[in-house]
Design an enzyme around this catalytic site. Structure first.
Site, short mmCIF file in Angstrom:
data_model
loop_
_atom_site.label_atom_id
_atom_site.label_comp_id
_atom_site.label_asym_id
_atom_site.label_seq_id
_atom_site.Cartn_x
_atom_site.Cartn_y
_atom_site.Cartn_z
N TYR A 261 -18.14 11.02 -11.91
CA TYR A 261 -18.33 12.47 -12.03
C TYR A 261 -19.58 12.93 -11.26
O TYR A 261 -19.98 14.07 -11.37
CB TYR A 261 -18.51 12.88 -13.49
CG TYR A 261 -17.30 12.70 -14.37
CD1 TYR A 261 -16.27 13.64 -14.37
CD2 TYR A 261 -17.19 11.59 -15.22
CE1 TYR A 261 -15.16 13.49 -15.19
CE2 TYR A 261 -16.08 11.42 -16.04
CZ TYR A 261 -15.07 12.37 -16.01
OH TYR A 261 -13.97 12.21 -16.82
N ALA A 298 -9.77 19.38 -16.40
CA ALA A 298 -11.20 19.20 -16.15
C ALA A 298 -11.55 17.76 -15.82
O ALA A 298 -12.70 17.35 -15.90
CB ALA A 298 -11.99 19.65 -17.38
N ASP A 299 -10.54 16.98 -15.47
CA ASP A 299 -10.81 15.55 -15.30
C ASP A 299 -10.50 15.03 -13.89
O ASP A 299 -10.23 13.84 -13.72
CB ASP A 299 -10.04 14.76 -16.36
CG ASP A 299 -10.74 13.44 -16.70
OD1 ASP A 299 -11.99 13.40 -16.62
OD2 ASP A 299 -10.05 12.46 -17.01
N MET A 300 -10.55 15.90 -12.88
CA MET A 300 -10.26 15.44 -11.52
C MET A 300 -11.51 14.86 -10.85
O MET A 300 -12.02 15.37 -9.86
CB MET A 300 -9.64 16.57 -10.70
CG MET A 300 -8.22 16.90 -11.13
SD MET A 300 -7.11 15.47 -11.18
CE MET A 300 -6.74 15.31 -9.42
#
Ligand SMILES: Nc1ncnc2c1ncn2[C@@H]1O[C@H](COP(=O)(O)OP(=O)(O)O)[C@@H](O)[C@H]1O
Ligand SMILES: [Mg+2]
Length: 414
Positions: A261, A298-300
């Site tokens: 991230y 929201a997890d790309m």
């Protein structure tokens, strides 16, 4: 190089091409070195973009690490609960990378194979050779590796005739993503969002749902937390039994898995994609970026984007995978990485898109057309699709709300 060879050396292969070796040193250290012949071969298959110098030559500097392997290899291993489970079954420590890679090295993501030096290259087996009829024994180690945190297994067979966990714990062209206790209905959510993406014109991996009860030889250790699992057809394995190489963007950026991230933005990725893969791939990248913002995914992070090498040398964006409307589980407006320094999806409007486009070396119009066409398709397709999905009604409602809140789609509904 040869002076340090020992029995515990691991060879790194791409098909029958020897790429290099991972040499185990004292104190849990290891070093990766390229093979001299591979380095000298001008037509060599590509292991990772991260080994290229700016001038296109190979970075031959040996990489030494302790406990963990260097980023390219560390990223090949499972994360989270799956890693713990695989390690426990094989009775190795989950924190150390090398023993896990030794265990899983014959069935890694992409075409890379890592095996004891004395074993030579892997001779591909046909899927038929995978035995699926032996009784389930929970003591056998699992021997396939895929990154990611969701509990998943490698399966053989077909969705039509039945999917079965191979007795060897490896092989198979299907990924089964199992339901979780903490986040109910993820398989239904993911299958629905993959279908939505396909209808919007995004190239996606093929998926479907299978009742958990119908999975053959499912280890008992996998608790049944829900009715269905998601099957995903692997794009790095062919029907002919060969492997296609790939690497995720955390590998491209030579970052350790837990940095997925951090440090890079969608702007960095689009810029690099333009350079290494070209304008069509940027178009597809923008479609996926807009789609993810619109569904509340929201997890790309960097490990959910992959470069695939169909000819072993030329990279392109792989089919899309892991599209989940994560707002069903954690309702916020964040994106995994930033678009022109901004992570709040409510701020992702045409102005921000223009700033994002400014740094990507393709015409601005390419990016705008891809983004706005995708936004229009999302708004057009969703009303008729939403009643026909397997995901929960509440989650469907959240997607509708998010499509309204995301400026690029919301302005079309105003
Ligand atoms: N269809 C596919 N073919 C080949 N590899 C895949 C496919 N889908 C996912 N992967 C690989 O497996 C990893 C885990 O899959 P993913 O769907 O992202 O699971 P998770 O939800 O646990 O993150 C991905 O990071 C990617 O490297
Ligand atoms: Mg993932």
């Amino acid at each position: 190089m040869s002076s340090r060879r020992s029995l515990s050396n691991l060879s790194v292969w791409l098909g029958t091409t020897l790429v290099g070796s991972l040499v185990e040193l004292s104190n849990d250290r290891s070093v990766f070195e390229f093979d001299e012949e591979y380095a000298a071969n001008s037509d060599r298959p590509v292991l990772s973009q991260s080994f290229f110098e700016a001038d296109g030559s190979l970075d031959l500097e040996p990489v030494e690490k302790q406990m963990k392997l260097s980023p390219f290899f560390s990223n090949l291993l499972p994360e989270g609960a799956l890693r713990k489970y695989v390690a426990e079954r094989a009775e190795v420590k989950a924190v150390r990378d090398l023993p896990l890679l030794r265990l899983l090295g014959d069935d890694l993501p992409g075409a890379v194979v890592v095996r004891p030096e004395e074993d030579g290259p892997l001779i591909e087996e046909m899927e038929e050779a995978v035995s699926t009829t032996q009784p389930v024994r929970d003591v056998e180690p699992l021997r396939f590796s895929l990154a990611g945190v969701q509990m998943k297994l490698s399966a053989a067979g077909t969705p039509e005739k039945g999917l079965t966990i191979p007795a060897e714990g490896r092989g198979g062209h299907w990924i089964l993503k199992l339901p979780s206790a903490m986040y109910p209905y993820v398989p239904e959510n993911e299958h629905s969002m993959m279908r939505f993406a396909r209808e919007v014109g995004i190239e996606v991996a093929e998926t479907g749902l299978v009742p958990v009860e119908e999975i053959g030889r499912l280890p008992r250790g996998f608790l049944r937390h829900g009715e269905n699992a998601l099957w995903v057809k692997r794009f790095d394995r062919t029907d002919e039994g060969t492997r296609i190489h790939m690497e995720d963007f955390n590998q491209v950026y030579a970052q350790m898995p837990d940095a997925k991230y951090r440090n890079y933005s969608y702007g960095n990725m689009a810029e690099d994609l333009a350079r290494i893969a070209g304008v069509e791939d940027v178009r597809e990248f923008v479609r996926r970026l807009v789609f993810s913002a619109a569904i509340g995914n929201a997890d790309m992070h960097l490990k959910n984007w992959t470069l695939i090498y169909p000819d072993g040398r030329t990279p392109k964006l792989s089919p899309a995978y892991d599209f989940v409307s994560t707002i069903a589980y954690l309702d916020d407006f964040g994106m995994a990485l930033s678009v022109s320094k901004e992570k709040d999806v409510r701020k992702f409007d045409e102005d921000l898109l223009r700033r994002f486009a400014a740094r990507v070396p393709v015409p601005e119009k390419v990016i705008f057309d891809a983004a706005l066409e995708t936004a229009e398709k999302i708004v057009r397709v969703w009303p008729s699709l939403q009643g026909d999905l397997t995901m929960e009604g509440k989650a469907v409602g959240l997607v509708s709300e998010r499509i309204r809140a995301f400026p690029l789609t919301g302005r079309l509904l105003a």
